[in-house]
Design an enzyme around this catalytic site. Structure first.
Site, short mmCIF file in Angstrom:
data_model
loop_
_atom_site.label_atom_id
_atom_site.label_comp_id
_atom_site.label_asym_id
_atom_site.label_seq_id
_atom_site.Cartn_x
_atom_site.Cartn_y
_atom_site.Cartn_z
N CYS A 50 0.84 -1.20 0.00
CA CYS A 50 0.00 0.00 0.00
C CYS A 50 0.88 1.26 0.00
O CYS A 50 1.61 1.49 -0.94
CB CYS A 50 -1.00 -0.05 1.17
SG CYS A 50 -2.35 1.15 1.01
N HIS B 263 -3.86 -4.92 -0.22
CA HIS B 263 -3.47 -5.49 1.07
C HIS B 263 -3.57 -7.01 1.00
O HIS B 263 -4.65 -7.56 1.21
CB HIS B 263 -4.38 -4.97 2.18
CG HIS B 263 -4.11 -3.55 2.54
ND1 HIS B 263 -3.15 -3.19 3.45
CD2 HIS B 263 -4.68 -2.40 2.11
CE1 HIS B 263 -3.13 -1.87 3.56
NE2 HIS B 263 -4.05 -1.37 2.75
N GLU C 103 -2.63 -9.12 3.10
CA GLU C 103 -2.98 -9.64 4.43
C GLU C 103 -4.47 -9.56 4.73
O GLU C 103 -4.96 -10.17 5.68
CB GLU C 103 -2.16 -8.92 5.52
CG GLU C 103 -2.62 -7.53 5.89
CD GLU C 103 -2.24 -6.41 4.92
OE1 GLU C 103 -2.50 -5.24 5.26
OE2 GLU C 103 -1.68 -6.70 3.83
#
Length: 193
Positions: free
Chosen positions: A77, A175, A177
């Site tokens: 990001c 992202h 994750e």
């Protein structure tokens, strides 16, 4: 494998740490240059505003360390955006790893772009076994335009670079994750680079 997540006060680092733990990889959080340099793999996260994040990097001297790293580095990001030449957010000079300037989406679309969007034109082993048009989770108002370093693209108002790569440096706008199984697979691929 020694994985270090750069902890400079501008990242959503706990969720990244948990994502690697789900893969069985213990991540160390550190802002110590020697610890970062000694890592096998480095994650450069970032959440927030570009100029204040860059100020935090400069305060720790990490703005000089990161571009010299030789092991695989993954910017996530804002981390990816700070690896570019410049961002119009706060008129911020970046680390100059990726030869592209980060710009803002126009006021014709809702900003920030929040939610799921597709990645396509996937290149490099970072996307090994990742299907074209996989959905990833994004939250951003600024983007890197298409450029030579682009290894994935996404469309939101324009086609832009949702992933970049140059030498040992990788960056993703999304992202991983927070992107479910596909995101986990991308992190696993990064661990295997």
């Amino acid at each position: 494998m020694k994985l270090v997540i750069i902890n400079y006060g501008a990242g959503n680092i706990q969720s990244i740490k948990f994502a690697f733990e789900r893969l069985g990889v213990h991540a160390i959080l550190s802002d110590d240059a020697d610890v970062i340099k000694a890592a096998d793999k480095v994650i450069f996260p970032g959440v927030g505003e570009a100029s204040s994040a860059m100020a935090k990097l400069k305060a720790t001297g990490l703005d000089k360390v990161i571009p010299t790293l030789k092991q695989p580095v993954l910017g996530i990001c804002l981390g990816m955006q700070l690896m570019c030449n410049h961002s119009t957010e706060g008129d911020t000079t970046g680390l100059g790893i990726f030869d592209v300037d980060v710009v803002k989406f126009s006021n014709k679309v809702k900003v920030p772009q929040i939610g799921w969007n597709e990645i396509e034109s996937l290149k490099t082993p970072l996307f090994k076994d990742i299907p074209e048009h996989s959905f990833m989770y994004l939250v951003h108002s600024f983007y890197a335009p298409k450029c030579d370093a682009m290894i994935a693209s996404t469309n939101y108002e324009v086609d832009y670079a949702s992933a970049l790569q140059k030498d040992n440096f990788y960056g993703v706008q999304f992202h991983p994750e927070k992107s479910g199984k596909v995101g986990q697979e991308i992190l696993k691929n990064f661990c295997q680079l």
